[in-house]
Structures are given as structure tokens and as C-alpha cells.
Write an enzyme that holds these catalytic residues in place. Structure first.
Site, PDB file in Angstrom:
ATOM      1  N   ARG A  40       3.818   5.007 -14.576  1.00 55.39           N
ATOM      2  CA  ARG A  40       4.890   5.771 -15.217  1.00 55.39           C
ATOM      3  C   ARG A  40       4.404   7.086 -15.820  1.00 55.39           C
ATOM      4  NH1 ARG A  40       8.639   4.118 -12.849  1.00 55.39           N
ATOM      5  NH2 ARG A  40       8.332   1.995 -12.194  1.00 55.39           N
ATOM      6  N   HIS A  71      -2.805   2.404  -4.315  1.00 51.82           N
ATOM      7  CA  HIS A  71      -1.468   2.923  -4.032  1.00 51.82           C
ATOM      8  C   HIS A  71      -1.173   3.995  -5.065  1.00 51.82           C
ATOM      9  CE1 HIS A  71       2.713   3.398  -3.090  1.00 51.82           C
ATOM     10  NE2 HIS A  71       2.623   2.528  -2.097  1.00 51.82           N
ATOM     11  N   TYR A  74       4.328   6.385  -7.803  1.00 54.47           N
ATOM     12  CA  TYR A  74       5.645   6.644  -7.214  1.00 54.47           C
ATOM     13  C   TYR A  74       6.268   7.920  -7.773  1.00 54.47           C
ATOM     14  CZ  TYR A  74       5.572   2.064  -5.013  1.00 54.47           C
ATOM     15  OH  TYR A  74       5.245   0.989  -4.227  1.00 54.47           O
ATOM     16  N   HIS A 111       3.350   7.837  -0.504  1.00 60.76           N
ATOM     17  CA  HIS A 111       4.621   8.059   0.199  1.00 60.76           C
ATOM     18  C   HIS A 111       4.782   9.569   0.413  1.00 60.76           C
ATOM     19  CE1 HIS A 111       6.619   4.007  -1.068  1.00 60.76           C
ATOM     20  NE2 HIS A 111       5.329   3.865  -0.825  1.00 60.76           N
ATOM     21  N   GLU A 146       2.369   6.609   4.073  1.00 61.88           N
ATOM     22  CA  GLU A 146       3.156   5.416   4.398  1.00 61.88           C
ATOM     23  C   GLU A 146       4.546   5.796   4.893  1.00 61.88           C
ATOM     24  OE1 GLU A 146       3.337   2.563   1.203  1.00 61.88           O
ATOM     25  OE2 GLU A 146       4.900   1.385   2.194  1.00 61.88           O
ATOM     26  N   ASP A 179       4.777   0.035   6.761  1.00 63.35           N
ATOM     27  CA  ASP A 179       5.410  -1.003   5.954  1.00 63.35           C
ATOM     28  C   ASP A 179       6.539  -1.617   6.781  1.00 63.35           C
ATOM     29  OD1 ASP A 179       7.367  -2.182   4.120  1.00 63.35           O
ATOM     30  OD2 ASP A 179       6.138  -1.335   2.512  1.00 63.35           O
ATOM     31  N   HIS A 182      10.082  -1.133   5.395  1.00 58.82           N
ATOM     32  CA  HIS A 182      10.551   0.246   5.544  1.00 58.82           C
ATOM     33  C   HIS A 182      10.932   0.555   6.991  1.00 58.82           C
ATOM     34  CE1 HIS A 182       7.931   1.301   1.765  1.00 58.82           C
ATOM     35  NE2 HIS A 182       8.856   0.396   1.520  1.00 58.82           N
ATOM     36  N   HIS A 216       1.687  -2.925   5.496  1.00 62.13           N
ATOM     37  CA  HIS A 216       2.289  -3.583   4.341  1.00 62.13           C
ATOM     38  C   HIS A 216       3.253  -4.613   4.910  1.00 62.13           C
ATOM     39  CE1 HIS A 216       1.633  -0.185   1.169  1.00 62.13           C
ATOM     40  NE2 HIS A 216       0.566  -0.913   1.373  1.00 62.13           N
ATOM     41  N   ASP A 229      15.313   0.420   0.247  1.00 66.85           N
ATOM     42  CA  ASP A 229      13.960  -0.085   0.068  1.00 66.85           C
ATOM     43  C   ASP A 229      13.945  -1.212  -0.940  1.00 66.85           C
ATOM     44  OD1 ASP A 229      11.291  -0.506  -0.241  1.00 66.85           O
ATOM     45  OD2 ASP A 229      10.782   1.553  -0.789  1.00 66.85           O
ATOM     46  N   HIS A 231      12.145  -5.123  -1.053  1.00 61.57           N
ATOM     47  CA  HIS A 231      11.326  -6.093  -0.344  1.00 61.57           C
ATOM     48  C   HIS A 231      11.809  -7.524  -0.583  1.00 61.57           C
ATOM     49  CE1 HIS A 231       7.790  -3.006  -0.728  1.00 61.57           C
ATOM     50  NE2 HIS A 231       8.863  -2.498  -0.158  1.00 61.57           N
ATOM     51  N   GLU A 259       3.506  -6.888  -0.378  1.00 62.39           N
ATOM     52  CA  GLU A 259       4.072  -6.242  -1.575  1.00 62.39           C
ATOM     53  C   GLU A 259       5.399  -6.925  -1.893  1.00 62.39           C
ATOM     54  OE1 GLU A 259       4.352  -2.292   0.109  1.00 62.39           O
ATOM     55  OE2 GLU A 259       2.809  -1.571  -1.244  1.00 62.39           O
TER      56      GLU A 259
HETATM   57 ZN    ZN Z   1       9.054  -0.435  -0.237  1.00 62.82          ZN
HETATM   58 MN    MN Z   2       4.271   2.109  -0.719  1.00 60.54          MN
HETATM   59 MN    MN Z   3       4.690  -0.435   1.153  1.00 61.50          MN
END
Ligand code: ZN
Ligand code: MN
Ligand code: MN
Length: 278
Positions: A40, A71, A74, A111, A146, A179, A182, A216, A229, A231, A259
Site C-alpha cells: 500500500r 511480485h 499493485y 503488471h 504478467e 496467469d 487472467h 500463475h 480479475d 481468482h 495466487e
Molecule cells: Zn489476478
Molecule cells: Mn500479478
Molecule cells: Mn497473477
């Protein structure tokens, strides 16, 4: 067959980075992915010497666990049309490459980003500028882009976009990670032999197979082409188990990381589902 495949999970580092190794040992996995920092925050504090040393110690003790993935945050948007946001993203990715290098990790996964209305073409150009800047310095970890689900204005959900993003860079500098959730959400139905063969032809056509370093493995909570998106647990989403069997069979040597949603015994159950398919 089981030990040929490298299958792992995204490990929690809630109690310190070295904790990922305890988690990996408990689960009996031989690869994993971590966040090296708080997701964050734009500017996390640098890694402390003792944290790095402890991580190296554990890594040395568990040589069978390899490769390890970072990773990236985000928050990063390499396609951002806002110069301030773009610059912050470039700095954050540089920082992540540096952290991964300090920890002796093999790969950083990021990403591609969202164009936020500037358009696909402009977005991809903006990503190229970002990658050029990040890779001005040569880092030891390999950067992997990704594929995405295509939610909102995110780029890299079509494989021709992913190709366009990585194409200007040599394979020694930029690779890809795929992924499954995705891909499926983006509209690629590889849940049967025919669809899988089609996907393989597309990857080959765009010369993406030689760039592919990791999978992934996530089932999809939403149906084919939803571009959402979210999972799901293996075998509990719309993709179905056959597709995962195809990934395992076709790419026995590539590392694969789950994930899937966390919870008591969930990682164990998802891993069991995959081992069953081997
Ligand atoms: Zn995802
Ligand atoms: Mn990812
Ligand atoms: Mn992923």
C-alpha cells in the site's frame, strides 16, 4: 513426475521476509512468490541489513526452494498518462528490482498498467518509456510482465498487446509470466485440448514462448471473457481442472505459483488438487 514440476504459492511475509521459507517448508513446496514490501506504500523503507542477511541464511539452508519471485506493488502503473504517477511508478519498479537483487531473487513480476483513457497505442508507448528507464541500470533479477484480465483500461490482456509491450526489449531483459485466471477472463478458452492448442499457436506466433518463465495458476471466479480479475480455488471456478492438467503436462519445467484466496488449509487443498493432476 511430481518432483520435476516446481509448484508453489504466494507466501505471506507477515512475520518477516524469512517467514516465507517456514511457510514453504510447511507446505512442502519448491518455489514461491513474495511481496518484498508493504503493497500500500509508495515509498517503503529500504531493506535492513539484518533482514537481508536473515533471508540469505534461510535461502542458503533451503537450496531446493528455487526460483523465488517478487511480485511488484499493485500501485505501479507504467502506462499512466499522468507524469507524476508515471514517474512514481518507474521509481517504485526500480526500487523493487533493487530489493529483489539484494535478496538474490531470480524474477520480478509486474503488471503492465492501465492507460486510463489515453488509448492503447499511447499506453503501450508509455510502458516502453518506463521499461527503458527502469532497465537503464542492469539488474540481476529478470523482469517479467504478467498478462492481465483486461479489467478497466488495463493493458496486456490480449496476447498481441503483451507481445507489443515486450518486443522492443531483448529476452535477456524482459520476459513474461502467464496467469491462467487472467487469460481466461480475457477471453482465451484453453479449458479443452483444442483451445489449448490454439493458445499455444498464438503464443508461438507472437514469439512469447521463449520469453515465458512462469505460470500463475488460479481458477477464475468469473466466466470466460468477463475481463474481471478475481481468482478462484483450483477446480472451483470457470476454468475447470483439465486446463491445469494441460499446463502441468505441457510445461513440466516452468515454475508455477498459486495466487488463490487464502484461508485455513486452502493452500494445501489447492496444491493437492494440482498434485493429483500430475
Ligand atoms: Zn489476478
Ligand atoms: Mn500479478
Ligand atoms: Mn497473477
Amino acid at each position: 513426475m511430481k518432483n520435476l514440476n516446481r509448484i508453489g504459492v504466494h507466501c505471506s511475509v507477515a512475520n518477516g521476509l524469512h517467514n516465507a521459507f517456514q511457510e514453504a517448508k510447511r507446505l512442502g513446496i519448491n518455489t514461491f512468490q513474495i511481496f518484498t514490501r508493504n503493497q500500500r506504500q509508495w515509498q517503503p523503507p529500504p531493506l535492513k541489513e539484518e533482514v537481508i542477511a536473515r533471508f540469505h541464511q534461510e535461502k542458503e539452508k533451503h537450496k531446493e526452494i528455487t526460483p523465488i519471485f517478487s511480485h511488484a506493488s499493485y500501485l505501479i502503473n507504467l502506462a499512466s498518462p499522468d507524469p507524476r504517477q508515471w514517474k512514481r511508478s518507474v521509481e517504485a519498479l526500480k526500487d523493487e528490482m533493487q530489493r529483489a537483487q539484494q535478496l538474490h531473487l531470480a524474477f520480478v513480476i509486474v503488471h503492465p498498467g492501465a492507460h486510463k483513457g489515453s488509448g492503447e497505442k499511447e499506453g503501450i508507448k508509455t510502458i516502453h518509456r518506463a521499461l527503458e528507464e527502469v532497465l537503464q541500470k542492469s539488474f540481476k533479477p529478470l523482469l517479467l510482465i504478467e498478462n492481465t484480465a483486461g479489467q478497466g483500461t488495463t493493458l496486456g490482456y490480449r496476447l498481441e498487446q503483451l507481445k507489443a509491450i515486450v518486443a522492443p526489449f531483448p529476452e535477456s531483459q524482459v520476459g513474461i509470466a502467464l496467469d491462467t485466471c487472467h487469460l481466461f477472463a480475457a477471453g482465451y478458452d484453453f479449458s479443452n485440448e483444442k483451445g489449448w492448442a490454439q493458445l499455444m499457436r498464438t503464443l508461438e506466433k507472437y514469439r512469447l514462448l521463449s520469453r515465458l518463465h512462469a505460470w500463475h495458476l488460479n481458477d477464475s471466479f468469473y466466466p470466460l471473457g468477463s475481463r474481471k480479475d478475481r481468482h478462484a480455488h483450483i477446480g472451483k471456478g470457470y476454468i475447470g481442472k483439465e486446463a491445469f492438467a494441460l499446463v502441468l503436462k505441457t510445461f513440466p519445467l516452468l515454475p508455477k505459483v498459486l495466487e488463490t484466496p487464502k484461508g485455513e488449509g486452502k493452500d494445501e487443498e489447492n496444491l493437492r488438487q494440482l498434485y493429483e493432476l500430475l
